[in-house]
Design a protein around this motif. Structure first.
Motif, PDB file in Angstrom:
ATOM      1  N   GLY A  11     -16.151  20.058   0.737  1.00 19.39           N
ATOM      2  CA  GLY A  11     -17.311  20.851   1.139  1.00 19.39           C
ATOM      3  C   GLY A  11     -18.403  20.902   0.094  1.00 19.39           C
ATOM      4  O   GLY A  11     -19.407  21.589   0.275  1.00 19.39           O
ATOM      5  N   SER A  12     -18.263  20.133  -0.992  1.00 19.36           N
ATOM      6  CA  SER A  12     -19.277  20.208  -2.058  1.00 19.36           C
ATOM      7  C   SER A  12     -20.534  19.426  -1.697  1.00 19.36           C
ATOM      8  O   SER A  12     -21.526  19.498  -2.413  1.00 19.36           O
ATOM      9  CB  SER A  12     -18.704  19.728  -3.392  1.00 19.36           C
ATOM     10  OG  SER A  12     -18.164  18.441  -3.250  1.00 19.36           O
ATOM     11  N   GLU A 120     -18.694  29.524  -1.877  1.00 16.29           N
ATOM     12  CA  GLU A 120     -19.692  28.715  -1.163  1.00 16.29           C
ATOM     13  C   GLU A 120     -18.985  27.579  -0.390  1.00 16.29           C
ATOM     14  O   GLU A 120     -19.354  27.265   0.742  1.00 16.29           O
ATOM     15  CB  GLU A 120     -20.717  28.173  -2.170  1.00 16.29           C
ATOM     16  CG  GLU A 120     -21.705  27.161  -1.623  1.00 16.29           C
ATOM     17  CD  GLU A 120     -22.780  27.736  -0.683  1.00 16.29           C
ATOM     18  OE1 GLU A 120     -22.925  28.970  -0.614  1.00 16.29           O
ATOM     19  OE2 GLU A 120     -23.472  26.925  -0.016  1.00 16.29           O
ATOM     20  N   LEU A 121     -17.957  26.992  -0.986  1.00 14.81           N
ATOM     21  CA  LEU A 121     -17.224  25.898  -0.317  1.00 14.81           C
ATOM     22  C   LEU A 121     -16.620  26.389   0.992  1.00 14.81           C
ATOM     23  O   LEU A 121     -16.756  25.757   2.045  1.00 14.81           O
ATOM     24  CB  LEU A 121     -16.081  25.372  -1.205  1.00 14.81           C
ATOM     25  CG  LEU A 121     -16.451  24.721  -2.534  1.00 14.81           C
ATOM     26  CD1 LEU A 121     -15.193  24.401  -3.334  1.00 14.81           C
ATOM     27  CD2 LEU A 121     -17.261  23.451  -2.308  1.00 14.81           C
ATOM     28  N   VAL A 122     -15.944  27.549   0.906  1.00 16.61           N
ATOM     29  CA  VAL A 122     -15.258  28.088   2.096  1.00 16.61           C
ATOM     30  C   VAL A 122     -16.291  28.409   3.174  1.00 16.61           C
ATOM     31  O   VAL A 122     -16.103  28.080   4.358  1.00 16.61           O
ATOM     32  CB  VAL A 122     -14.424  29.335   1.720  1.00 16.61           C
ATOM     33  CG1 VAL A 122     -13.795  29.959   2.962  1.00 16.61           C
ATOM     34  CG2 VAL A 122     -13.340  28.971   0.703  1.00 16.61           C
ATOM     35  N   GLY A 129     -16.961  23.919  10.670  1.00 16.80           N
ATOM     36  CA  GLY A 129     -15.878  23.985  11.656  1.00 16.80           C
ATOM     37  C   GLY A 129     -16.319  24.531  13.000  1.00 16.80           C
ATOM     38  O   GLY A 129     -15.720  24.206  14.038  1.00 16.80           O
ATOM     39  N   GLU A 130     -17.387  25.331  12.999  1.00 22.21           N
ATOM     40  CA  GLU A 130     -17.866  25.904  14.274  1.00 22.21           C
ATOM     41  C   GLU A 130     -18.376  24.818  15.208  1.00 22.21           C
ATOM     42  O   GLU A 130     -18.357  24.972  16.422  1.00 22.21           O
ATOM     43  CB  GLU A 130     -19.035  26.897  14.016  1.00 22.21           C
ATOM     44  CG  GLU A 130     -18.590  28.184  13.350  1.00 22.21           C
ATOM     45  CD  GLU A 130     -19.788  29.020  12.863  1.00 22.21           C
ATOM     46  OE1 GLU A 130     -20.946  28.715  13.216  1.00 22.21           O
ATOM     47  OE2 GLU A 130     -19.541  29.988  12.111  1.00 22.21           O
ATOM     48  N   THR A 138     -11.464  24.663  10.508  1.00 24.08           N
ATOM     49  CA  THR A 138     -11.586  25.892  11.295  1.00 24.08           C
ATOM     50  C   THR A 138     -10.728  27.045  10.773  1.00 24.08           C
ATOM     51  O   THR A 138     -10.914  28.184  11.173  1.00 24.08           O
ATOM     52  CB  THR A 138     -11.223  25.632  12.778  1.00 24.08           C
ATOM     53  OG1 THR A 138     -10.100  24.790  12.797  1.00 24.08           O
ATOM     54  CG2 THR A 138     -12.370  24.987  13.522  1.00 24.08           C
ATOM     55  N   ASN A 139      -9.800  26.733   9.890  1.00 26.13           N
ATOM     56  CA  ASN A 139      -8.847  27.747   9.471  1.00 26.13           C
ATOM     57  C   ASN A 139      -9.000  28.039   7.973  1.00 26.13           C
ATOM     58  O   ASN A 139      -8.874  27.137   7.139  1.00 26.13           O
ATOM     59  CB  ASN A 139      -7.446  27.178   9.794  1.00 26.13           C
ATOM     60  CG  ASN A 139      -6.344  28.115   9.464  1.00 26.13           C
ATOM     61  OD1 ASN A 139      -6.370  28.750   8.414  1.00 26.13           O
ATOM     62  ND2 ASN A 139      -5.361  28.196  10.342  1.00 26.13           N
TER      63      ASN A 139
END
Ligand code: B4P
Length: 195
Positions: A11-12, A120-122, A129-130, A138-139
């Protein structure tokens, strides 16, 4: 041939920035995440195995991704250079990559490492995921598992390239264009000797 690694936790923004960098510098984009998702999409035996691990936030075995990268390198013998996105993710993958590039006499020029806080990553991954349909986005607990896997197995890859002075940290928070400009500045220094 100019070869670089875009490095950072899940996610970076590796995928986001890679898409822009390969256009600007005419590089071939090699994303092991994309290669694995294409195997999953095509329901190959490799894809079915990979999906089980990816859905748990775990890494796919080294030999699988090394073989994928080796064959991708062979398919583009006249490339201007490669941008490695999401690879290498373990020390064994880094050693294998060095050997493959040694054969081409074109070592990694630089590893650009995106620095982004865990919160920020999460946030970014849950947001993706949406809409992405990616089951690993998504989790919350799967995302945290990916980040733990990153600290345990992937962060040491930077130490491997630090030994040869090839790692440059780049702030990975801000607008996509701000980050892109910071990455280009580092690449230009190495390609043209200018900023
Ligand atoms: P990958 O596909 O490599 O992807 P990633 O780590 O999830 O994300 P990336 O850093 O590319 O982030 P992105 O730009 O998309 O890995 C997925 C899985 O595949 C791994 O968990 C593993 O199981 C497996 N795998 C892959 N390679 C492997 C290997 N070598 N060995 C073993 N297993 C392997 O950005 C994320 C989100 O943030 C996007 O929604 C984007 O729009 C947003 N974003 C980007 N930049 C932003 C910014 N500046 N501000 C706000 N949002 C931003």
């Amino acid at each position: 041939m100019f070869n670089l690694i875009l490095f950072g936790p899940p996610g970076s923004g590796k995928g986001t920035q890679s898409e822009k960098l390969v256009v600007k510098y005419n590089l071939h984009h090699l994303s092991t995440g994309d290669l694995l998702r294409s195997e999953i999409y095509n329901k190959t035996a490799l894809g079915l195995e990979a999906q089980k691990l990816m859905d748990k936030g775990q890494l796919v075995p080294d030999e699988v991704v090394i073989a994928m990268i080796s064959s991708a390198l062979d398919s583009h013998p006249n490339s201007n250079g490669f941008l490695f996105d999401g690879f290498p993710r373990t020390s064994a993958q880094a050693e294998a990559l060095d050997k493959l590039l040694e054969l081409k006499n074109a070592p990694i020029a630089v590893m650009l490492a995106l620095d982004v806080s865990e919160e920020e990553l999460v946030k970014r991954l849950l947001k993706r995921g949406e809409t992405s349909g990616r089951s690993d986005d998504t989790n919350d607990s799967v995302i945290r598992a990916r980040i733990i896997e990153y600290h345990k197995k992937t962060a040491p890859v930077a130490d491997h390239y630090k030994k040869s002075g090839k790692v440059v940290m780049v702030k990975g928070e801000g607008s996509v264009n701000e980050i892109f400009n910071a990455l280009c500045k580092e690449i230009d220094k190495r390609i043209h000797g200018t900023e």
